[in-house]
Design an enzyme around this catalytic site. Structure first.
Site, PDB file in Angstrom:
ATOM      1  N   ALA A  41     -47.075   5.667 -17.897  1.00  0.00           N
ATOM      2  CA  ALA A  41     -46.391   5.752 -19.201  1.00  0.00           C
ATOM      3  C   ALA A  41     -45.435   6.940 -19.155  1.00  0.00           C
ATOM      4  O   ALA A  41     -45.460   7.830 -20.007  1.00  0.00           O
ATOM      5  CB  ALA A  41     -47.376   5.866 -20.342  1.00  0.00           C
ATOM      6  N   HIS A  46     -42.607  13.941 -17.127  1.00  0.00           N
ATOM      7  CA  HIS A  46     -43.088  13.586 -15.781  1.00  0.00           C
ATOM      8  C   HIS A  46     -41.931  13.627 -14.776  1.00  0.00           C
ATOM      9  O   HIS A  46     -42.089  14.081 -13.644  1.00  0.00           O
ATOM     10  CB  HIS A  46     -43.655  12.166 -15.764  1.00  0.00           C
ATOM     11  CG  HIS A  46     -44.875  11.981 -16.610  1.00  0.00           C
ATOM     12  ND1 HIS A  46     -44.859  11.257 -17.779  1.00  0.00           N
ATOM     13  CD2 HIS A  46     -46.140  12.414 -16.457  1.00  0.00           C
ATOM     14  CE1 HIS A  46     -46.067  11.247 -18.304  1.00  0.00           C
ATOM     15  NE2 HIS A  46     -46.871  11.939 -17.525  1.00  0.00           N
ATOM     16  N   GLN A  70     -62.118  10.273 -17.043  1.00  0.00           N
ATOM     17  CA  GLN A  70     -61.766  11.385 -17.922  1.00  0.00           C
ATOM     18  C   GLN A  70     -61.649  10.960 -19.382  1.00  0.00           C
ATOM     19  O   GLN A  70     -61.218  11.742 -20.222  1.00  0.00           O
ATOM     20  CB  GLN A  70     -60.512  12.113 -17.429  1.00  0.00           C
ATOM     21  CG  GLN A  70     -59.221  11.323 -17.495  1.00  0.00           C
ATOM     22  CD  GLN A  70     -58.102  12.025 -16.736  1.00  0.00           C
ATOM     23  OE1 GLN A  70     -58.073  12.061 -15.508  1.00  0.00           O
ATOM     24  NE2 GLN A  70     -57.143  12.604 -17.452  1.00  0.00           N
ATOM     25  N   GLU A 157     -47.470  22.332 -17.245  1.00  0.00           N
ATOM     26  CA  GLU A 157     -48.137  23.374 -18.046  1.00  0.00           C
ATOM     27  C   GLU A 157     -48.548  22.839 -19.410  1.00  0.00           C
ATOM     28  O   GLU A 157     -49.283  23.494 -20.134  1.00  0.00           O
ATOM     29  CB  GLU A 157     -47.185  24.563 -18.240  1.00  0.00           C
ATOM     30  CG  GLU A 157     -47.052  25.431 -17.018  1.00  0.00           C
ATOM     31  CD  GLU A 157     -46.188  26.651 -17.258  1.00  0.00           C
ATOM     32  OE1 GLU A 157     -45.582  26.768 -18.347  1.00  0.00           O
ATOM     33  OE2 GLU A 157     -46.104  27.486 -16.345  1.00  0.00           O
ATOM     34  N   ASP A 159     -50.658  20.621 -20.012  1.00  0.00           N
ATOM     35  CA  ASP A 159     -52.129  20.645 -19.937  1.00  0.00           C
ATOM     36  C   ASP A 159     -52.520  21.949 -19.252  1.00  0.00           C
ATOM     37  O   ASP A 159     -52.920  21.952 -18.079  1.00  0.00           O
ATOM     38  CB  ASP A 159     -52.629  19.434 -19.147  1.00  0.00           C
ATOM     39  CG  ASP A 159     -52.292  18.136 -19.832  1.00  0.00           C
ATOM     40  OD1 ASP A 159     -53.024  17.741 -20.738  1.00  0.00           O
ATOM     41  OD2 ASP A 159     -51.271  17.526 -19.473  1.00  0.00           O
ATOM     42  N   GLN A 162     -56.046  22.369 -17.892  1.00  0.00           N
ATOM     43  CA  GLN A 162     -56.190  21.507 -16.706  1.00  0.00           C
ATOM     44  C   GLN A 162     -55.534  22.158 -15.486  1.00  0.00           C
ATOM     45  O   GLN A 162     -56.098  22.134 -14.380  1.00  0.00           O
ATOM     46  CB  GLN A 162     -55.549  20.148 -16.976  1.00  0.00           C
ATOM     47  CG  GLN A 162     -55.408  19.272 -15.743  1.00  0.00           C
ATOM     48  CD  GLN A 162     -54.845  17.907 -16.053  1.00  0.00           C
ATOM     49  OE1 GLN A 162     -55.579  17.023 -16.457  1.00  0.00           O
ATOM     50  NE2 GLN A 162     -53.545  17.714 -15.871  1.00  0.00           N
ATOM     51  N   SER A 194     -45.124  13.811 -24.462  1.00  0.00           N
ATOM     52  CA  SER A 194     -46.466  13.338 -24.106  1.00  0.00           C
ATOM     53  C   SER A 194     -46.483  11.820 -24.192  1.00  0.00           C
ATOM     54  O   SER A 194     -45.841  11.238 -25.081  1.00  0.00           O
ATOM     55  CB  SER A 194     -47.484  13.911 -25.106  1.00  0.00           C
ATOM     56  OG  SER A 194     -48.701  13.187 -25.029  1.00  0.00           O
ATOM     57  N   ARG A 196     -48.801  10.166 -25.252  1.00  0.00           N
ATOM     58  CA  ARG A 196     -49.480   9.819 -26.506  1.00  0.00           C
ATOM     59  C   ARG A 196     -48.549   9.921 -27.720  1.00  0.00           C
ATOM     60  O   ARG A 196     -48.902   9.434 -28.798  1.00  0.00           O
ATOM     61  CB  ARG A 196     -50.728  10.685 -26.698  1.00  0.00           C
ATOM     62  CG  ARG A 196     -51.837  10.321 -25.713  1.00  0.00           C
ATOM     63  CD  ARG A 196     -53.150  11.042 -26.010  1.00  0.00           C
ATOM     64  NE  ARG A 196     -54.245  10.493 -25.233  1.00  0.00           N
ATOM     65  CZ  ARG A 196     -54.773  11.039 -24.133  1.00  0.00           C
ATOM     66  NH1 ARG A 196     -54.283  12.173 -23.665  1.00  0.00           N
ATOM     67  NH2 ARG A 196     -55.783  10.473 -23.502  1.00  0.00           N
TER      68      ARG A 196
HETATM   69  O1  PAF Z   1     -52.537  15.143 -16.459  1.00  0.00           O
HETATM   70  C1  PAF Z   1     -52.770  13.957 -16.158  1.00  0.00           C
HETATM   71  O2  PAF Z   1     -51.924  13.055 -16.326  1.00  0.00           O
HETATM   72  C2  PAF Z   1     -54.122  13.582 -15.589  1.00  0.00           C
HETATM   73  O3  PAF Z   1     -55.141  14.357 -16.159  1.00  0.00           O
HETATM   74  C3  PAF Z   1     -54.189  13.655 -14.054  1.00  0.00           C
HETATM   75  C4  PAF Z   1     -53.944  15.069 -13.545  1.00  0.00           C
HETATM   76  C5  PAF Z   1     -53.144  12.725 -13.463  1.00  0.00           C
HETATM   77  C6  PAF Z   1     -55.561  13.214 -13.571  1.00  0.00           C
HETATM   78  O4  PAF Z   1     -55.863  11.920 -13.976  1.00  0.00           O
END
Ligand code: PAF
Length: 288
Positions: A41, A46, A70, A157, A159, A162, A194, A196
């Site tokens: 998506a 990205h 996840q 960044e 996330d 993460q 995002s 979402r």
């Molecule tokens: O940030 C994301 O899109 C996901 O958490 C990742 C790092 C691809 C892991 O599924």
């Protein structure tokens, strides 16, 4: 052994063997390999990660895999947008060289039982509200990094927690891929891009744009005074703007997400938040 598919705009590997064969060929030719993991998506955020990876490597692999481990059972795994053909076109346009789009069976074959648990930066914040989340991220990212074997991997960044968890995972497990954080891509009014955001109605989108403004104001207020007061005011401001519930607004040390003792900022800091708009949970963070 399956082959790399070459019929579309971008070569696609759906299994580890063809992926590794391609990466080995590049490596044997002396080329540096970059990696951008995603759940698809794709949006300009990205593609910015791909462009960032292209400044650090000669060839870039992106992965698209909506990782079930996840998501908790009540979360949005089923409605998470899936659009592989469009993603492949966007990645090709951004200069990506290979899409790794593994099947669920490639990632989690029958009998898969391994868990990866990262301590440290995974404590609190997202974990308080999504306790399953970093276990799922850690296992899939450990697998992806091992599968691709890139020189460098770029994570957003957006996330931020993460990113710190992945850095610690790679360091602790001696995964020889450099982990790089890339700044959050935003729209003209500062809304963090995002996947979402696609769930939001026009009215919700308008409210969503308040999130970065409130965080910026709270960061400035914390710098001038009390961390706790700034966090509390930010929660009230988000609620007044139409968010609810607000899961957290927290100002933490940027390097390890530890809270500030003494209610004062005395080291590089980050403000992080998660809040709901209708059925959509948004996260954002900014340096303070
Ligand atoms: O940030 C994301 O899109 C996901 O958490 C990742 C790092 C691809 C892991 O599924």
């Amino acid at each position: 052994m399956s082959e790399v598919e070459t019929s579309g705009p971008l070569p696609i590997a759906r299994a580890v063997e063809p992926l590794r064969a391609q990466v080995s060929t590049w490596r044997a030719a002396g080329l540096k390999v970059g990696f951008v993991p995603t759940m698809g998506a794709l949006h300009d955020g990205h593609l910015g990660l791909v462009r960032d990876a292209l400044t650090r490597a000669d060839r870039v692999v992106a992965s698209v895999f909506v990782n079930p481990t996840q998501f908790a059972p009540h979360e949005d795994l089923d409605r998470y947008p899936r659009q592989e053909a469009r993603d492949a076109e966007l990645l090709a346009g951004a200069g990506c060289h290979l899409l790794f789009a593994p099947t669920p069976t490639v990632m989690y074959p029958e009998g898969f039982v391994t868990r990866v648990e990262v301590g440290g930066p995974s404590a609190g914040l997202e974990t308080d509200f999504r306790p399953h989340f970093f276990g799922g991220v850690a296992v899939v990212v450990a697998k992806l990094l091992n599968q691709v074997q890139a020189d460098v991997a770029v994570f957003g960044e957006k996330d931020y927690q993460q990113l710190l968890v992945v850095r610690r995972l790679a360091r602790d497990l001696d995964i020889p891929t450099e982990i790089v954080g890339s700044p959050t891509a935003r729209d003209a009014r500062g809304l963090a891009l995002s996947s979402r955001n696609a769930y939001l109605s026009p009215a919700e989108l308008e409210t969503a744009r308040r999130l970065n403004v409130v965080l910026r104001e709270a960061g400035a207020s914390a710098r001038a005074g009390s961390v706790a007061n700034a966090e509390g005011q930010a929660v009230r401001d988000l609620e007044a703007a139409g968010f609810g519930p607000v899961d957290y607004v927290a100002i933490r040390r940027a390097d390890d997400l530890a809270p500030f003792a003494g209610d004062r900022i005395n080291a590089p800091a980050r403000i992080l938040a998660a809040a709901w708009l209708g059925r959509t949970r948004l996260i954002d963070n900014l340096p303070v």
